[in-house]
Design an enzyme around this catalytic site. Structure first.
Site, PDB file in Angstrom:
ATOM      1  N   LYS A 273      -4.417  50.198  42.183  1.00 44.28           N
ATOM      2  CA  LYS A 273      -4.495  50.745  40.827  1.00 44.28           C
ATOM      3  C   LYS A 273      -5.962  50.918  40.433  1.00 44.28           C
ATOM      4  O   LYS A 273      -6.780  50.069  40.766  1.00 44.28           O
ATOM      5  CB  LYS A 273      -3.853  49.769  39.827  1.00 44.28           C
ATOM      6  CG  LYS A 273      -2.348  49.706  39.866  1.00 44.28           C
ATOM      7  CD  LYS A 273      -1.836  48.732  38.813  1.00 44.28           C
ATOM      8  CE  LYS A 273      -0.345  48.498  38.954  1.00 44.28           C
ATOM      9  NZ  LYS A 273       0.491  49.649  38.640  1.00 44.28           N
ATOM     10  N   ARG A 347      10.636  47.550  43.138  1.00 49.46           N
ATOM     11  CA  ARG A 347      11.950  47.940  43.669  1.00 49.46           C
ATOM     12  C   ARG A 347      12.192  47.320  45.040  1.00 49.46           C
ATOM     13  O   ARG A 347      13.325  47.095  45.429  1.00 49.46           O
ATOM     14  CB  ARG A 347      12.067  49.466  43.686  1.00 49.46           C
ATOM     15  CG  ARG A 347      11.063  50.165  44.554  1.00 49.46           C
ATOM     16  CD  ARG A 347      10.920  51.646  44.221  1.00 49.46           C
ATOM     17  NE  ARG A 347      10.157  51.866  43.002  1.00 49.46           N
ATOM     18  CZ  ARG A 347       9.917  53.068  42.455  1.00 49.46           C
ATOM     19  NH1 ARG A 347      10.410  54.150  43.019  1.00 49.46           N
ATOM     20  NH2 ARG A 347       9.212  53.178  41.353  1.00 49.46           N
TER      21      ARG A 347
END
Ligand code: BES
Ligand code: MN
Ligand code: ZN
Length: 498
Positions: A273, A347
């Protein structure tokens, strides 16, 4: 820590540092809310004029202090705004927020009485919970911890025996303390709260409350074939954990499985990020904190339902051992996933935990996760998204959230979006699909790991889990404890036969 107590004494006679009353915006100016009568009397009918002079208008969020009149045992009067005055009384949410504002304004005091509207049990509980949640302060790392939260909040009730008032206060205490526990976990610095530390806390708290706790360490995860959790965790010096916490009630008819995303820090991994996107990523375990708080609260409340909670804990870091974009993981249960973006890690850990949870055939699986930035774009910072393979379950969770004052909104799982994760991949599936509607794509990915015939819902709390602005109502800066009230109420409804 703030404690709640119940008293049947009058607001004028109770010895305390402060007494809190409610004020609201009436059609012709400031009005007093029910509960304030004894305090108003001590001011000889001048309380509203004094408050108006001090600038009080009754608006939500407002807190105005004035010295107490002779005849009051408290030294200070605090008036908090309830918003528009209504004939039907004040909503539970307005009361929770006002009590929260009051508790924060009372920081540093030893003891304060709450003379807010509390005629009905629902009102009473709202004041109690709002007070406990609003008093919350996170001072673990502060050299000068400041004044500290208000020591004791006395809830006033005139009801005979006040037995149901005591029960409501006990319920608010269990729920409020567990929400505050989740907030502590979320606010803890990520160098302290790594997966192993979280698992150790779960074991200790579980033991204290008589819950069964099992932990898979990295060796057990490898042996068990948990490729998703390991794939996310293997870039970090802090190895991953899977934690199972179980609460069973002898008379339970239903079993709820709760699965929480527990990324103790999300740097994005090799798909790192950029600065500006990782400063708050210690909050990426808010789902795990929420489901853990829920099961402890359910146990403290003795709910007649079985709950099994799964905490999927990993730290997502870049390193020479980290999963690369392009790697293929073999997930728990055997499906393969091509990792196209290591920042879509939630996920992956959830898929393993959902598959594992499904082996026990629970009646319903609910996962809770700070899953996607896309959900924040869609719903903003205060509303979580609800997705499900069952329209009924999705609608029920939405209604449940509404009933406890949590903002939630139903989101779809459009079947046609699935192919963006399957068609382009060398594996069974990629962990990324089309960019638009990324929150729904993530939901569709998770659905792949739910057994057909099992009711499942997914709560994407990426927006409301962590509050970056100034405190408001009963919501502090930092970890909020999002979804816990909804989940506890859902468990209560289930216990009652929903
Ligand atoms: N933990 C983030 C999602 C998030 C964003 C939580 C903002 C709280 C606030 C998640 O792991 C993530 O990075 N998601 C990616 C997915 C993408 C790479 C497909 C995202 O939303 O950008
Ligand atoms: Mn991520
Ligand atoms: Zn994440």
């Amino acid at each position: 820590m703030t404690v709640l107590s119940v008293s049947t004494s009058s607001a004028a006679a109770l010895r305390a540092d402060a007494v809190v009353v409610g004020v609201a915006k009436g059609p012709k100016g400031l009005v007093l809310a029910p509960g304030a009568e004894a305090v108003a009397e001590a001011f000889d009918g001048k309380l509203l004029d004094l408050l108006t002079t001090l600038g009080a208008a009754g608006a939500e969020g407002e807190a105005v202090k004035l010295p107490a009149a002779a005849g009051l045992k408290a030294a200070l009067v605090l008036a908090v705004g309830l918003g528009e005055a209504t004939e039907e009384g004040y909503s539970a949410e307005a009361l929770r927020r006002a009590a929260g504002v009051a508790a924060r304004a009372l920081s540093g005091l030893k003891k304060a009485a709450l003379a807010l509207p509390a005629a009905a049990e629902e009102e009473f509980e709202a004041v109690a919970l709002g007070g406990l949640l609003g008093a919350y302060e996170y001072t673990t790392y502060k050299g000068d911890a400041g004044k500290g939260p208000v020591g004791e909040l006395v809830l006033l009730t005139d009801r005979k025996g006040s037995k149901d008032a005591k029960a409501a206060a006990e319920r608010a205490t269990a729920l409020g303390e567990e929400i505050n526990r989740a907030r502590d976990l979320i606010n803890a610095a990520p160098n302290d709260l790594h997966p192993k530390a979280f698992a150790t806390i779960a074991q200790a708290v579980g033991k204290e409350h008589g819950l069964k706790v099992e932990v898979w360490d990295e060796k057990a995860l490898t042996k068990g074939g948990f490729g998703g959790i390991l794939g996310v965790g293997n870039g970090s010096a802090n190895p991953p954990r899977l934690v199972r916490v179980a609460y069973t009630h002898p008379k339970a008819k239903q079993t709820i499985a709760l699965v929480g995303k527990g990324i103790t820090y999300d740097s994005g991994g090799i798909s790192l990020k950029p600065a500006g996107h990782n400063e708050t990523m210690k909050c990426d375990m808010s789902g795990a904190a929420a489901v853990f708080a829920t099961i402890v609260a359910a146990k403290r409340l003795g709910l007649q339902v079985n709950i099994t909670t799964w905490l999927a804990l990993a730290e997502n870091m870049p390193s020479g051992t980290a999963t690369r974009p392009g790697d293929v993981l073999r997930m728990y249960g055997g499906k393969t996933v091509e990792v196209l973006n290591t920042d879509a890690e939630g996920r992956l850990v959830l898929a393993d935990a959902i598959t594992k949870a499904g082996e026990e055939n629970p009646d319903v699986i609910i996962d809770v996760a700070t899953l996607t930035g896309a959900m924040v774009f869609a719903l903003g910072n205060r509303t979580f998204g609800v997705m499900s393979n069952s329209d009924e379950l999705r609608n029920r969770l939405h209604a449940t959230a509404d009933s406890v004052g949590e903002a939630a909104w139903p989101m779809p799982l459009p079947a046609d979006m699935r192919k963006s994760m399957t068609e382009s991949s060398i594996a069974d599936m990629a962990n990324m699909g089309e960019r638009m509607g990324g929150g729904l794509v993530a939901g569709l990915f998770l659905q792949e790991y739910v057994n057909e015939g099992t009711d499942w819902a997914h709560l994407d709390i990426a927006g409301p889990a962590f509050h970056e602005g100034a405190a408001y109502g009963y919501t502090p800066k930092g970890g909020t404890g999002s979804a816990i009230r909804t989940l506890v109420r859902f468990a209560e409804e289930t216990a009652a036969g929903a």
